[in-house]
Design an enzyme around this catalytic site. Sequence first.
Site, PDB file in Angstrom:
ATOM      1  N   GLU A 106       0.850  -1.193   0.000  1.00  0.00           N
ATOM      2  CA  GLU A 106       0.000   0.000   0.000  1.00  0.00           C
ATOM      3  C   GLU A 106       0.888   1.246   0.000  1.00  0.00           C
ATOM      4  OE1 GLU A 106      -2.630   0.573   3.367  1.00  0.00           O
ATOM      5  OE2 GLU A 106      -3.600   2.266   2.390  1.00  0.00           O
ATOM      6  N   GLU A 158      -5.414  -2.821  12.696  1.00  0.00           N
ATOM      7  CA  GLU A 158      -5.130  -3.650  11.517  1.00  0.00           C
ATOM      8  C   GLU A 158      -6.139  -4.788  11.414  1.00  0.00           C
ATOM      9  OE1 GLU A 158      -3.234  -2.134   9.636  1.00  0.00           O
ATOM     10  OE2 GLU A 158      -2.337  -0.851  11.163  1.00  0.00           O
ATOM     11  N   GLU A 194      -9.655   4.378   6.365  1.00  0.00           N
ATOM     12  CA  GLU A 194      -8.825   4.809   7.486  1.00  0.00           C
ATOM     13  C   GLU A 194      -9.614   5.583   8.554  1.00  0.00           C
ATOM     14  OE1 GLU A 194      -6.296   3.370   8.038  1.00  0.00           O
ATOM     15  OE2 GLU A 194      -5.559   2.678   6.094  1.00  0.00           O
TER      16      GLU A 194
END
Length: 879
Positions: A126, A303, A325
């Site tokens: 990412e 996560e 996010e």
Amino acid sequence: MSTAEQRAVEIRLEDYTPPDFLIDTVDLTFDLEPSQTHVRSQMKIRRNGDHDRALVLNGEHMTLLNIQVDGRALTENQYVLTETTLTIPDVPDEAHVVIENRIDPASNTALEGLYQSAGNFCTQCEPEGFRRITYFIDRPDVLSRYTVTLIAEADLYPVLLSNGNPVAAEKCTDGKHMARWVDPHPKPSYLFALVAGNLTRITDEFVTLSGKTVELGIYVEAHNADRCDHAMASLKHAMRWDEQVYGREYDLDVFNIVAVDDFNMGAMENKGLNIFNSRYVLAKPDTATDGDYAGIESVVAHEYFHNWSGNRVTCRDWFQLSLKEGFTVFRDQEFSADMGSRAVKRIADVNLLRQVQFAEDAGPQAHPVQPKAYREINNFYTSTVYNKGAEVVRMLRNLLGAETFRQGTDLYFDRFDGQAVTIEDFVSCMAEVSDLDLTEFRQWYDVAGTPKLLVRDEYLEGQYILSIEQVVPESANGHPYMLPFGFALFDEAGEPVLLDGKAEHILIVEQSSQSWTFSIEKKDADLLVPSLNRGFTAPVDVQYDYSDEALGLLSRADTDAFNRWDAFQRRIQRCLVSRIKVAMDVDSVGEDALPEDLSKAFGQLLLEAEQDPMFVAECIALPSENYLADQFEHDTPVEWIHHERVRLRQQLAAEWELTLQLIYQSHAQEGAYRFESRAAGQRQLRRQVLSYLCGLNRPAWTQLAKEQFDRADNMTESFNALIALSVSDSAEFDHVLTAFEARWRHDPLVMDKWFALQAQRSDAGALARVQDLMAHPTFSIKNPNRVRALIGSFARTNPLRFHDRSGSGYQWVADRIIELDAMNPQIAARMASVFNTWKRFDGNRAALMCAALRKIHDRPECSADLAEITGKALGHSFD
Ligand code: PHE
Ligand code: ZN
């Protein structure tokens, strides 16, 4: 504009078009060698829509070996290769494409793509790292099923991991071995991961809500095997919490975490194979502080939560980054609140938002939660996207109420499972399950800057009138925000006053100027004190003309713990800011006595230490020098901020010396270290109290700190003693520092604390010391954690020395950024943001900071990452 700026094209949200081709399956084979890894990729591609455009694959920093389409090798005139793309003009609507290429993980210092850390192989994809591994359509709206075969030397790399479930493993004849992994869930390339190395595995299991057993593994270097318990416990708590609070179950047979020492960020949510910066995995009582334990708990959860908010439902493009996010940060914040103290967690989160995000929103890098354009997407992993994004989701929760919000998230996960979607899709689910029209709410995603709310109130014969006027950022064009606003009222005795029969209100603010009239039972209204934006329901800057007395009352009596903290902090800030202004005017540190009301409020808080030590510790912590600096729009008085803050700390300590000593003693640790709310609160309180005492520079107190250091059986108490001593000018500090190093010099994560503390200490020798520490055997400029600890701490947490009038601090940091840029552009770009505020300094400093920025920026070899940040800081426009 610099060469790098010209090279990097601007990508715009409005230009989004769906991908020309899709890749349904990809079968990857890696033959892993440090400087020559061979990659073979077999893809089933399919034309998307009715067009005859070429197949364009992304690929950088690699050597193409050969290409086959449907079994036929392409000759050089059948494709076009550039530094960043591989174009194949003539491909059938459906084709089988096989590509072989070679990469060099050993010399990859950018830590993006496939690289080595401590001799092991790992990946970071990412946002756009996959294109450094193989040629691919490297964008998040191309979802593929992955099969991954890893081949490596068996004795050097006994562990071979990738996403999904393991399906095969066998020995090869040449000392190598292989493993194959299949991930049944289609995913974008940014979630791909592999790990190959010599690692120890810590195992556990988790039985999901529906009774499926998941094998959990944490992989670390053998010597760290005794530091994984806390991460494992946090993982299991997170898995349970996501089932209970969001109804989300885990969906593979295994869940693995790997800790690596060299990592640009905190951690990465790769499907079934999370890769972590080792600082967010490894902890045992003698090496990790309470803060480290809390960080691990929240990052492990973050996560893990991405498995649903990010992986099962992913982003259509990188402008939607906050979709995953912002939402996931909100989820991890709530998780931590449930694991420990809700009020203290909220205080910590808002503190971070105000110090980092508000500053970002007020400076040259300001951008909306959903940015509209970027050059280098790596530069948009920001506090705005993460933390303001989380506040926006929190506002939705507050507007809808917890139950309806849960209906909204259920709908979102069900409707978009397996898809790459937009922020709009998320918001529309929230609108659909509620009766709310959220059209206006969208502004939170689209406009940069922090809105101000000017609040006034009035008491009129049995009626209480509250008025709110919005001052919106320029780019909102006068358009008001929609926001929930927690509100209550207190009388002079600190009792809640009923308004329309209710003590607590959540108002929906949606006009530029709005007022509410409540009937009030109170007869005489001598002092009515409003408690505003309770719990920080909206990420706004609230302005209300509180008297000192009113702030004292709220800090004592507000029933919202967050607002109690906020009231006391406002009182301290007001005192400090006015003292700093006086000092500036008369060019010397003030001599005025401690304000009585402030001292009294401080003492009153101390009385509550027994009841809630952590809360009291948060309240009595003085605002940072950086936050104080943010209160000045120009000519930031660096020295006066520092000196007046020290003076206030000393005055409070002198006034309450005995009480502080008593608190210190009565909260001594009982029994062995445990990371648990009350015990951690007591340690935090002792740290604050001891720092106040040591700031008085009396031998009795520095001796106390020395004794704490000598006796401590855990890192929190040991390091807290060091912190307290560092604010004194006692010679003990150096002794303790040396003792600490002697004990921990072989433990880099512990040494990061030691580096950071010395970089932060504000004595005149700071810069010289930091320069010397660069040569310390534990330091390495290639390791992002070391760089943040030493260089980052100096630039960010030592304003007195970084902003030294001579410019020596600026020059040194600028040179380090240039040095870093050649190895790791992302780390260099992040560091460069310390120069963002140059306009807020006096002419001399501003010129020096600007010169540093130009020196970094004007180099022809400046990376795109760094050029974008420094270019914006210099005010270059990009149109
Ligand atoms: N997606 C990661 C997280 O927030 C952060 C990250 C971004 C890590 C880019 C590495 C690179 O959980
Ligand atoms: Zn995340």
